[in-house]
Design an enzyme around this catalytic site. Structure first.
Site, PDB file in Angstrom:
ATOM      1  N   GLY A  70     -26.093  40.105  28.181  1.00  0.00           N
ATOM      2  CA  GLY A  70     -26.329  39.713  29.565  1.00  0.00           C
ATOM      3  C   GLY A  70     -27.720  39.893  30.113  1.00  0.00           C
ATOM      4  O   GLY A  70     -28.011  39.375  31.204  1.00  0.00           O
ATOM      5  N   ARG A 121     -29.421  35.954  24.771  1.00  0.00           N
ATOM      6  CA  ARG A 121     -30.546  35.277  25.412  1.00  0.00           C
ATOM      7  C   ARG A 121     -31.856  36.082  25.355  1.00  0.00           C
ATOM      8  O   ARG A 121     -32.921  35.544  25.092  1.00  0.00           O
ATOM      9  CB  ARG A 121     -30.159  35.033  26.877  1.00  0.00           C
ATOM     10  CG  ARG A 121     -31.103  34.154  27.646  1.00  0.00           C
ATOM     11  CD  ARG A 121     -30.697  34.130  29.127  1.00  0.00           C
ATOM     12  NE  ARG A 121     -29.303  33.861  29.341  1.00  0.00           N
ATOM     13  CZ  ARG A 121     -28.773  32.661  29.581  1.00  0.00           C
ATOM     14  NH1 ARG A 121     -29.564  31.607  29.652  1.00  0.00           N
ATOM     15  NH2 ARG A 121     -27.475  32.525  29.773  1.00  0.00           N
ATOM     16  N   ARG A 141     -28.607  22.764  29.511  1.00  0.00           N
ATOM     17  CA  ARG A 141     -28.712  23.739  30.602  1.00  0.00           C
ATOM     18  C   ARG A 141     -29.132  23.128  31.945  1.00  0.00           C
ATOM     19  O   ARG A 141     -28.525  23.467  32.968  1.00  0.00           O
ATOM     20  CB  ARG A 141     -29.638  24.896  30.215  1.00  0.00           C
ATOM     21  CG  ARG A 141     -29.137  25.684  28.995  1.00  0.00           C
ATOM     22  CD  ARG A 141     -29.935  26.958  28.748  1.00  0.00           C
ATOM     23  NE  ARG A 141     -29.652  27.945  29.762  1.00  0.00           N
ATOM     24  CZ  ARG A 141     -30.422  28.222  30.786  1.00  0.00           C
ATOM     25  NH1 ARG A 141     -31.570  27.611  30.946  1.00  0.00           N
ATOM     26  NH2 ARG A 141     -30.064  29.106  31.673  1.00  0.00           N
ATOM     27  N   TYR A 157     -26.212  23.772  34.569  1.00  0.00           N
ATOM     28  CA  TYR A 157     -26.404  24.866  35.543  1.00  0.00           C
ATOM     29  C   TYR A 157     -27.542  24.593  36.522  1.00  0.00           C
ATOM     30  O   TYR A 157     -27.986  25.523  37.201  1.00  0.00           O
ATOM     31  CB  TYR A 157     -26.784  26.166  34.826  1.00  0.00           C
ATOM     32  CG  TYR A 157     -26.029  26.542  33.592  1.00  0.00           C
ATOM     33  CD1 TYR A 157     -24.654  26.796  33.630  1.00  0.00           C
ATOM     34  CD2 TYR A 157     -26.689  26.705  32.377  1.00  0.00           C
ATOM     35  CE1 TYR A 157     -23.986  27.182  32.479  1.00  0.00           C
ATOM     36  CE2 TYR A 157     -26.017  27.091  31.234  1.00  0.00           C
ATOM     37  CZ  TYR A 157     -24.669  27.327  31.292  1.00  0.00           C
ATOM     38  OH  TYR A 157     -24.002  27.715  30.151  1.00  0.00           O
ATOM     39  N   CYS A 190     -27.089   7.852  29.769  1.00  0.00           N
ATOM     40  CA  CYS A 190     -26.594   7.102  30.916  1.00  0.00           C
ATOM     41  C   CYS A 190     -25.844   8.005  31.891  1.00  0.00           C
ATOM     42  O   CYS A 190     -24.621   7.852  32.091  1.00  0.00           O
ATOM     43  CB  CYS A 190     -25.695   5.967  30.436  1.00  0.00           C
ATOM     44  SG  CYS A 190     -26.560   4.933  29.277  1.00  0.00           S
ATOM     45  N   GLU A 191     -26.508   8.970  32.436  1.00  0.00           N
ATOM     46  CA  GLU A 191     -25.943   9.884  33.430  1.00  0.00           C
ATOM     47  C   GLU A 191     -27.091  10.277  34.345  1.00  0.00           C
ATOM     48  O   GLU A 191     -28.173  10.627  33.856  1.00  0.00           O
ATOM     49  CB  GLU A 191     -25.443  11.190  32.786  1.00  0.00           C
ATOM     50  CG  GLU A 191     -24.458  11.039  31.684  1.00  0.00           C
ATOM     51  CD  GLU A 191     -23.042  11.426  32.088  1.00  0.00           C
ATOM     52  OE1 GLU A 191     -22.836  11.876  33.229  1.00  0.00           O
ATOM     53  OE2 GLU A 191     -22.162  11.262  31.234  1.00  0.00           O
TER      54      GLU A 191
END
Ligand code: PLP
Length: 423
Positions: free
Chosen positions: A239, A276, A316, A320, A348-349
Site C-alpha cells: 500500500g 507499487r 490507470r 482511476y 474508440c472510447e
C-alpha cells in the site's frame, strides 16, 4: 528516486537512450530500469532489517517473469492472488515457502495448486473459503497454513477503487467477526493457523491509516493469545504510495520506523506485500505521437495529441483518472510553446486518454513521449482491447537493454480461437 533522466536533452534509462531502444524495437513499449528495481527493493528491505521479517513483493503490480526473477534472486518472497501468479512465481524461482496467497475468490483448482505447491500461507477472506480450504486440504492429505485477512474498517484515504480496508469493501473478514472464525479454524482438522493478515489499500500517502489498522490488528492478536491461539506471522499487506505528480508519500524508512515502534512488544515475523513502491517509478511507457489535431466546434478549442499507446496498454488514467507525468524523449528548448492538450490513444472510447487538459510543450508526429511511473499496474493491467497486440517490455541494465517480453503479433491475438468449430 529513479534512473530516467535527460542527458544532453535526450531521455535516458540508465545509460541507454530511449530513442535508441525505439529505433530498434518500435513503439509502444514499457521500459524498466534494473538499477531502480533493485534499489527500491533493497531500500524497503533494509528499512526492516532489524526485525524478523519477510518482504513478499506483490506480483500483481508487475508480473513480468524477469522482473519477478530479479526479486526472487534478491531473496524476496511473493504475494500472489491467483493460480497464474503462483505459476509465474514458481517459474521465476520463488521458493514456495516464501509465497503468500490473498484474494476473495480463490477457485478450487487454485487452492489445490497452492496446497500441492506447499506455499507459506493462505490469507483467507471468508468463512466459506476457510471451509473449502479445510476440505480440499483433507482430500489432498495436507494441512493448510492459514492467516485470516481481517478487515479493520480503516479509511486509507486513497482512490475508492483501491481502498480495501473499509467495512463496505469486499475484502477480508470484519475484525469483530474474525475471532469466531479463528476459533472455528482452530477446531478444523486440516487447518494450521499461522498468521493474521490485513491490507487496507493502495497508493497510501500517509502513515496514519497503516498505524490505525496495525493497532486494531494488534489488539486482535492479543485477543487471539487469550484464546490460546499463537500466531507466527503478522502480514500487513502493501500500500505505500509513490509520487506520480506532487504526492509526498512516506519514505520506506519512516514507514518502517512507525511500524516497528508499534511492533516492539510483539513476538512474530512481520510480512509486508509492497508492489507499487517497488516497481512504480522503475518503469515508463514509451509511445510515439501519431497525429495532432484541433477540434474547435465546442465551447473551447481542444487540442489533441494522438499517440500509439492507449487505455488497453495503460489502463490507470481511464480507470482511476490517474495522473502520469508525460515527458518528451527529446527535451524541448526552454522557449518551446506550451499548449494545453489531451494526450489520447487510438481506441474508440472517450475514456481513452493518457492525460487531460495538460500543459505540454508543443509536439509533432513522430516524436516520442515517455509516460512516467508506469512500472506498477501498467503492463500487468493491459489487455488486447480493440485487437491491439500487447506491447513489448524492455529491461535496461547499465548500458545494455534486452527485450523481456516480445511485442505480440496478430497471430498471438487470435491464438486459441478456432474457426473450424463453425458448422
Ligand atoms: N497485497 C494485497 C492483498 C493487495 O491487494 C495489494 C494491491 O492491491 C498489494 C498487496 C500491493 O499493494 P501496493 O502495490 O499498493 O503496494
Amino acid at each position: 528516486m529513479h534512473h530516467f533522466k535527460y542527458r544532453q536533452n535526450t531521455l535516458f534509462c540508465e545509460d541507454v537512450s530511449i530513442q535508441d531502444i525505439s529505433a530498434k524495437i518500435g513503439t509502444p513499449f514499457y521500459v524498466y530500469s534494473y538499477a531502480t528495481l533493485k534499489r527500491h527493493f533493497q531500500v524497503f528491505d533494509a528499512a526492516f532489517e532489524d526485525v524478523s521479517k519477510l518482504i513478499c513483493y506483490s506480483a500483481k503490480a508487475n508480473t513480468n517473469l524477469t522482473v519477478l526473477k530479479i526479486f526472487a534472486d534478491l531473496g524476496c518472497g511473493l504475494d500472489i492472488v491467483s493460480g497464474g501468479e503462483l505459476y509465474r512465481g514458481l517459474m521465476a524461482g520463488f521458493s514456495p515457502d516464501r509465497i503468500v496467497y490473498s484474494g476473495v475468490g480463490k477457485r478450487v483448482d487454485e487452492i489445490d495448486y497452492a496446497l500441492e505447491t506447499g506455499i507459506l500461507m493462505f490469507n483467507v477472506e471468508s468463512p466459506v473459503e476457510l471451509e473449502l480450504i479445510n476440505r480440499r486440504a483433507g482430500e489432498l492429505k495436507k494441512r493448510a497454513p492459514v492467516a485470516i485477512r481481517v478487515n479493520p474498517d480503516v479509511d486509507p484515504k486513497t482512490h475508492a477503487y483501491i481502498s480495501t480496508g473499509l467495512a463496505k469493501n469486499k475484502f477480508g473478514i470484519p475484525v469483530d467477526e474474525a475471532l469466531h472464525e479463528y476459533l472455528h479454524a482452530k477446531e478444523m482438522e486440516n487447518i494450521k493457523i499461522v498468521g493474521v493478515s490485513c491490507h487496507i489499500g493502495s497508493q497510501l500517502t500517509q502513515i496514519d491509516p497503516f498505524i490505525e489498522a496495525l493497532r486494531k490488528v494488534k489488539k486482535f492478536v492479543s485477543r487471539l493469545t487469550q484464546e490460546g491461539i499463537q500466531i507466527q506471522y503478522l502480514d500487513l499487506g502493501g500500500g505505500v504510495g509513490i509520487t506520480y505528480d506532487d504526492e509526498q508519500p512516506p519514505h520506506p524508512v519512516d514507514y518502517a520506523a512507525a511500524i516497528k515502534a508499534e511492533l516492539k512488544d510483539m513476538d512474530c515475523t512481520l510480512i509486508l506485500e509492497p508492489g507499487r513502491v517497488i516497481t512504480g517509478n522503475a518503469g515508463v511507457l514509451i509511445t510515439e505521437v501519431q497525429y495532432t489535431k484541433v477540434n474547435s466546434g465546442g465551447e473551447k478549442e481542444k487540442r489533441f495529441v494522438i499517440v500509439d499507446a492507449a487505455m488497453n496498454d495503460l489502463a490507470r488514467p481511464a480507470l482511476y483518472s490517474a495522473y502520469h507525468e508525460i515527458l518528451p524523449a527529446q527535451e524541448p528548448a526552454e522557449n518551446t510553446v506550451q499548449q494545453e492538450v489531451d494526450v489520447v490513444g487510438p481506441i474508440c472510447e472517450t475514456g481513452d486518454f493518457m492525460a487531460r487538459d495538460r500543459m505540454m510543450p508543443e509536439v509533432q508526429p513522430g516524436e516520442l513521449l515517455a509516460i512516467m511511473s508506469c512500472g506498477a499496474y501498467g503492463f500487468s493491467m493491459s489487455s488486447t482491447y480493440n485487437s491491439r497486440p500487447k506491447v513489448a517490455e524492455v529491461l535496461v541494465d547499465g548500458d545494455q537493454f534486452r527485450i523481456i517480453r516480445q511485442r505480440e503479433s496478430y497471430e498471438d491475438l487470435v491464438r486459441g480461437e478456432d474457426l473450424s468449430t463453425l458448422p
